[in-house]
Design a protein around this motif. Structure first.
Motif, PDB file in Angstrom:
ATOM      1  N   GLU A  36     -62.346 -56.916 -19.957  1.00 37.35           N
ATOM      2  CA  GLU A  36     -61.652 -58.141 -19.564  1.00 37.35           C
ATOM      3  C   GLU A  36     -60.643 -58.527 -20.630  1.00 37.35           C
ATOM      4  OE1 GLU A  36     -64.492 -60.934 -16.955  1.00 37.35           O
ATOM      5  OE2 GLU A  36     -65.226 -60.499 -18.957  1.00 37.35           O
ATOM      6  N   GLY A  37     -59.660 -59.275 -20.232  1.00 36.44           N
ATOM      7  CA  GLY A  37     -58.671 -59.754 -21.199  1.00 36.44           C
ATOM      8  C   GLY A  37     -57.435 -60.164 -20.453  1.00 36.44           C
ATOM      9  N   GLU A  38     -56.599 -60.898 -21.144  1.00 42.52           N
ATOM     10  CA  GLU A  38     -55.369 -61.343 -20.502  1.00 42.52           C
ATOM     11  C   GLU A  38     -54.449 -60.142 -20.325  1.00 42.52           C
ATOM     12  OE1 GLU A  38     -52.169 -64.749 -21.393  1.00 42.52           O
ATOM     13  OE2 GLU A  38     -54.186 -65.033 -22.188  1.00 42.52           O
ATOM     14  N   ASP A  39     -53.733 -60.152 -19.221  1.00 42.17           N
ATOM     15  CA  ASP A  39     -52.785 -59.068 -18.973  1.00 42.17           C
ATOM     16  C   ASP A  39     -51.699 -59.115 -20.044  1.00 42.17           C
ATOM     17  OD1 ASP A  39     -50.680 -57.511 -18.090  1.00 42.17           O
ATOM     18  OD2 ASP A  39     -50.071 -58.979 -16.579  1.00 42.17           O
ATOM     19  N   VAL A  40     -51.768 -58.180 -20.966  1.00 44.37           N
ATOM     20  CA  VAL A  40     -50.739 -58.119 -22.003  1.00 44.37           C
ATOM     21  C   VAL A  40     -49.885 -56.891 -21.727  1.00 44.37           C
ATOM     22  CG1 VAL A  40     -50.273 -57.904 -24.455  1.00 44.37           C
ATOM     23  CG2 VAL A  40     -52.247 -59.229 -23.670  1.00 44.37           C
ATOM     24  N   ASP A  41     -48.675 -57.149 -21.317  1.00 46.59           N
ATOM     25  CA  ASP A  41     -47.789 -56.037 -20.988  1.00 46.59           C
ATOM     26  C   ASP A  41     -46.991 -55.643 -22.226  1.00 46.59           C
ATOM     27  OD1 ASP A  41     -46.144 -54.190 -19.916  1.00 46.59           O
ATOM     28  OD2 ASP A  41     -45.181 -55.513 -18.466  1.00 46.59           O
ATOM     29  N   THR A  42     -47.534 -54.664 -22.942  1.00 46.25           N
ATOM     30  CA  THR A  42     -46.920 -54.274 -24.215  1.00 46.25           C
ATOM     31  C   THR A  42     -45.466 -53.864 -24.038  1.00 46.25           C
ATOM     32  OG1 THR A  42     -49.058 -53.323 -24.620  1.00 46.25           O
ATOM     33  CG2 THR A  42     -47.375 -52.899 -26.274  1.00 46.25           C
ATOM     34  N   TRP A  43     -45.204 -53.086 -22.982  1.00 49.19           N
ATOM     35  CA  TRP A  43     -43.822 -52.591 -22.816  1.00 49.19           C
ATOM     36  C   TRP A  43     -42.864 -53.712 -22.459  1.00 49.19           C
ATOM     37  CZ3 TRP A  43     -47.709 -49.202 -21.050  1.00 49.19           C
ATOM     38  CH2 TRP A  43     -48.340 -49.597 -19.860  1.00 49.19           C
TER      39      TRP A  43
END
Lengths: 245, 148
Positions: A166-173
């Motif tokens: 689980e975790g917040e959607d972190v869109d690295t790109w």
């Protein structure tokens, strides 16, 4: 008739516009910008041409008009650079896609190496648990889900193994390169929506041995996400079925 | 600003009228000079597409307004052959063969929303919208205007 050189047409266009501002002349600027893009004339060259053309236009002007001519020349320059802006945005999208693809390939390779680990075949429960958890974490990151659950049930009588990430959607790109046009639009549309995909883990003999489920709370999964999930589910089922008698 | 603006597109010269209308509307809606230029550019690209690939069509423009944003919507329609594969048409360089990101993909990148509806042998409709946030002062003025 041979067309006039680009620099000459730019200067003529600018001069016409600053002394008679109208949309037709601005359209000329836009067309010149488009032509520059197609002919590989760079932005620095355009700015240098613009500056030289402006100086010559000012020399021919009444000194009281200087301010308004300079202002008008800015509009002409802006218009001629609009095509470069389109290209720049396209390049950003392409860089973003390439960055994302490289990252996906790296993560899939990593996952594939873990799934081919011989200890999985030996039925080692700890190793299986770690693998299932790792699959959940990779899936979550690869499809940018807020939650991923992987459940693996081998034979009757043995408890299921479940991995949850689980975790917040972190869109690295996106953080690195900014969101692409399609993703921005999809994410604007999808705010407040919850999207879920559940995919069964099926052995080559057709037995269901678990599932992978991903949930996104602020975006809709794309076709690419669905394709990736299918690929990971197939890899995972192929690896885990070695533990099924 | 409620009325729709119609511009018939039948030849290269009509691009100038379409651009002028787009710029005037954008300016009236308070878009920055840069955004007005981007809107005019996107309109040019879809108008050019009509002229080059179909021959004739129409561009409609309208102002949009909600509590938080002003928008400028552009709808381009034609009765041409349609697009067989829209995702290919939106790939960079499909029509221009140059891969430079001009044309439909370029217009899409300049606007905030973009969609294509097309039917083979019936025609194509492109809808695109650019938004700008309304600031607090504009919202207060609007509220006062409605109250008075």
């Amino acid at each position: 008739m041979t067309p006039l050189p680009f620099a000459r047409r730019y200067e003529d266009g600018l001069r016409t516009f600053v002394f008679d501002r109208n949309e037709r002349s601005l359209r000329t600027a836009y067309e010149l910008g488009r032509e520059a893009v197609q002919a590989d004339i760079n932005v620095l060259t355009i700015v240098a041409l613009h500056n030289a053309a402006l100086v010559r236009s000012l020399q021919a002007a009444d000194s009281s008009d200087v301010l308004s001519l300079v202002e008008a020349s800015g509009d002409f320059l802006l218009e001629s650079l609009a095509a470069f802006e389109m290209v720049q945005r396209g390049l950003t999208d392409a860089r973003r896609a390439a960055f994302r693809e490289r990252r996906i390939v790296r993560m899939l390779r990593q996952l594939s190496a873990v799934l081919s680990d011989v200890s999985l075949a030996a039925g080692d429960r700890d190793s299986l648990r770690e693998t299932v958890q790792l699959v959940a974490e990779h899936v979550r990151e690869l499809v940018r889900a807020d939650r991923a659950v992987v459940t693996f049930a081998t034979t009757a009588g043995r408890p299921e193994i479940t991995g949850v990430a689980e975790g917040e959607d972190v869109d690295t790109w996106s953080e690195v390169l900014g969101a692409g046009v399609e993703e921005m639009a999809a994410e604007q549309d999808a705010v407040q929506q919850i999207d879920t995909i559940r995919s069964e883990l099926v052995t080559s003999r057709g037995e269901k041995i678990g599932f992978v489920e991903v949930v996104a709370s602020k975006r809709i999964f794309s076709e690419d996400d669905r394709g990736l999930l299918t690929q990971i589910v197939q890899m995972t089922a192929g690896a885990l079925q070695r533990d099924v008698p | 600003m409620d009325d729709q603006i119609h511009v018939r597109i039948g030849c290269d010269d009509d691009l100038v009228a379409a651009r002028a209308e787009a710029r005037t509307l954008a300016t009236a809606l308070g878009f920055s000079r840069t955004d007005a230029t981007l809107i005019a550019t996107a309109v040019s690209e879809i108008a050019r597409n009509i002229v080059v690939h179909v021959g004739e069509g129409e561009i409609r423009m309208e102002a949009l307004c909600n509590d938080t944003r002003y928008g400028l919507r552009v709808v381009a329609t034609d009765n041409g052959p349609g697009i067989r594969n829209t995702s290919t048409a939106l790939e960079d360089g499909y029509a221009s063969r140059g891969g430079l990101g001009l044309g439909l993909p370029g217009a899409r990148r300049l606007m905030d929303e973009f969609e294509i509806e097309t039917e083979v042998d019936r025609g194509t409709t492109v809808r695109m919208t650019k938004w700008r946030q309304r600031d607090e002062l504009e919202r207060l003025r609007d509220r006062d205007r409605r109250a008075s």
